[in-house]
Motif scaffolding. Structure first.
Motif, short mmCIF file in Angstrom:
data_model
loop_
_atom_site.label_atom_id
_atom_site.label_comp_id
_atom_site.label_asym_id
_atom_site.label_seq_id
_atom_site.Cartn_x
_atom_site.Cartn_y
_atom_site.Cartn_z
N GLY A 81 -3.54 2.35 1.07
CA GLY A 81 -3.38 1.08 0.36
C GLY A 81 -4.52 0.81 -0.61
O GLY A 81 -5.34 1.69 -0.89
N ASP A 104 -9.70 2.43 2.42
CA ASP A 104 -10.51 2.63 3.63
C ASP A 104 -10.24 3.98 4.26
O ASP A 104 -11.14 4.64 4.77
CB ASP A 104 -10.26 1.51 4.64
N ALA A 105 -8.97 4.44 4.23
CA ALA A 105 -8.58 5.70 4.86
C ALA A 105 -7.11 5.93 4.57
O ALA A 105 -6.41 5.02 4.14
CB ALA A 105 -8.78 5.62 6.38
N ASP A 139 -3.67 6.30 6.34
CA ASP A 139 -3.07 6.04 7.65
C ASP A 139 -1.88 6.98 7.81
O ASP A 139 -1.01 7.04 6.93
CB ASP A 139 -2.55 4.60 7.77
#
Ligand SMILES: Nc1ncnc2c1ncn2[C@@H]1O[C@H](COP(=O)(O)OP(=O)(O)O)[C@@H](O)[C@H]1O
Ligand SMILES: [Mg+2]
Length: 369
Positions: free
Chosen positions: A12, A16-17, A19
């Motif tokens: 997204g 951040d990462a 998923d």
């Protein structure tokens, strides 16, 4: 109906990462079979952030980044298979959202045709994993006159709807979106989520995010700044509507602080105000009759934000989607696993009442193994 395993990949606006989640879809409904956060190398994160606004030599940079992200998404999928022990032959397809680098939906009225762009080459994902990959979910909805977003509400309805109870599902990612699971589904992007919170704490404390909202909880909300932020034109648009970092970012925040003459505010008070802003812009989109509110996305892990949401919706029960069997962190990845399934079954992935498209559409392109 035979059980199918689908692997969803989501990255997204928060960067951040990646998923990754495996979803089982069968006669008995849906259930998560495994999940994993796959790190985005800092250099790649910087490239994505840089290409998300106008710059030099964009086609060359886009081409390279598209491949690099395709490889990263493939690596995330393979790591999840390794982690769960699920064999690639058991996975019917990967559903890959891709990384949004521009979102110019009809509601933005930016001039010229509406478009949205997600990258992370699905050819690469299919090649490196040996698994059929479905990707590019949003552009068909845009082509049919829709916003291309949010797509999650159709999944929220499929996974969480309960007849006779007025439920809402709220996803707080970089931006936020709400789904109202009534007899007729509605949903739209409410506006800010974690992006402003992350950007402000990164600037002032060098932290990636405000863990549990602990820093915000120590500050005082500035009514003056809050009122200024609530004037954002996006918040006053009628649905269908969708938004992106184009609308809510640090530059915009700096301008608002300046317009409201709030330069003297302590950074901790700005963090408190931003958290209140996120809670308020979400709760104002919930009808007074809502009975149950289920939160998901990284913002659901921010306990201070959750408390503020409950405070603004006193008559509803506010909890996370974990109570309905899908841990809040994995709902978006599960949604793209479901969207891949819908595509392969030739079923609609959008809800045209939500996105404003001229009708239901099968979303996504298929890249065979
Ligand atoms: N324990 C936590 N406390 C506060 N915020 C959190 C916590 N865990 C995650 N977050 C927030 O969630 C964000 C990631 O949410 P996510 O749903 O992955 O967003 P996106 O879809 O934009 O990637 C992080 O950037 C962070 O702001
Ligand atoms: Mg994320």
């Amino acid at each position: 109906m035979k059980d199918s395993l689908l692997l969803g990949l989501m990255s997204g606006t928060s960067l951040d990462a990646v998923d990754a989640a495996v979803l089982k879809i069968g006669a008995n409904g849906m259930s998560l079979q495994g999940h994993l956060n796959y790190p985005i190398p800092p250099s790649l994160r910087a490239e994505i952030a840089a290409i998300s606004h106008a710059g030099d030599n964009e086609i060359e940079r886009l081409g390279r980044l598209d491949r690099q992200l395709g490889e990263l998404f493939a690596a995330a999928a393979l790591a999840l298979l390794e982690h769960t022990g699920i064999l690639k032959q058991e996975v019917r397809a990967i559903g890959s959202h891709g990384q949004t680098i521009r979102h110019r939906p009809p509601s933005a009225q930016a001039g010229g045709p509406a478009f949205t762009l997600q990258i992370g080459d699905p050819n690469c994902i299919a090649e490196l994993t040996g698994i059929t990959t479905v990707a590019d979910f949003r552009r068909r909805d845009i082509a049919a006159g829709g916003e291309g977003a949010p797509l999650a509400p159709a999944f929220h309805a499929a996974a969480f709807h309960a007849p006779g109870i007025l439920r809402a599902c709220v996803n707080i990612g970089g931006l936020s979106n709400v789904s109202l699971l009534d007899t007729q589904l509605s949903g739209f992007d409410t506006g800010p989520g974690n992006t402003l919170l992350d950007a402000w704490i990164a600037r002032h404390k060098g932290q990636a995010f405000d863990n549990n909202g602990a820093w915000a909880a120590r500050g005082q909300v500035s009514t003056r700044l809050l009122e200024q932020l609530l004037q954002h034109p996006y918040l006053h648009l009628p649905p269908p509507k969708s938004t992106g970092k184009e609308d809510f970012n640090l530059n915009w925040l700096d301008q608002q602080i300046s317009v409201a003459a709030c330069h003297q505010l302590a950074p901790v008070d700005v963090q408190a105000t931003l958290t209140e802003y996120t809670a308020l812009t979400i709760s104002e989109c919930l009808p007074a009759t809502v009975q149950e509110v289920y939160m998901c996305g990284g913002g659901a892990l921010n306990s201070h934000l959750m408390q503020r949401l409950q405070a603004h919706s006193p008559t509803a029960t506010v909890t996370t989607t974990g109570a309905l069997g899908i841990d809040p962190q994995w709902v978006e990845a599960a949604a793209f696993a479901w969207l891949a399934f819908q595509c392969l079954e030739h079923l609609p992935g959008n809800n045209s009442g939500v996105t404003g498209a001229s009708g239901p559409r099968v979303l996504g392109g298929v890249f065979p193994a």
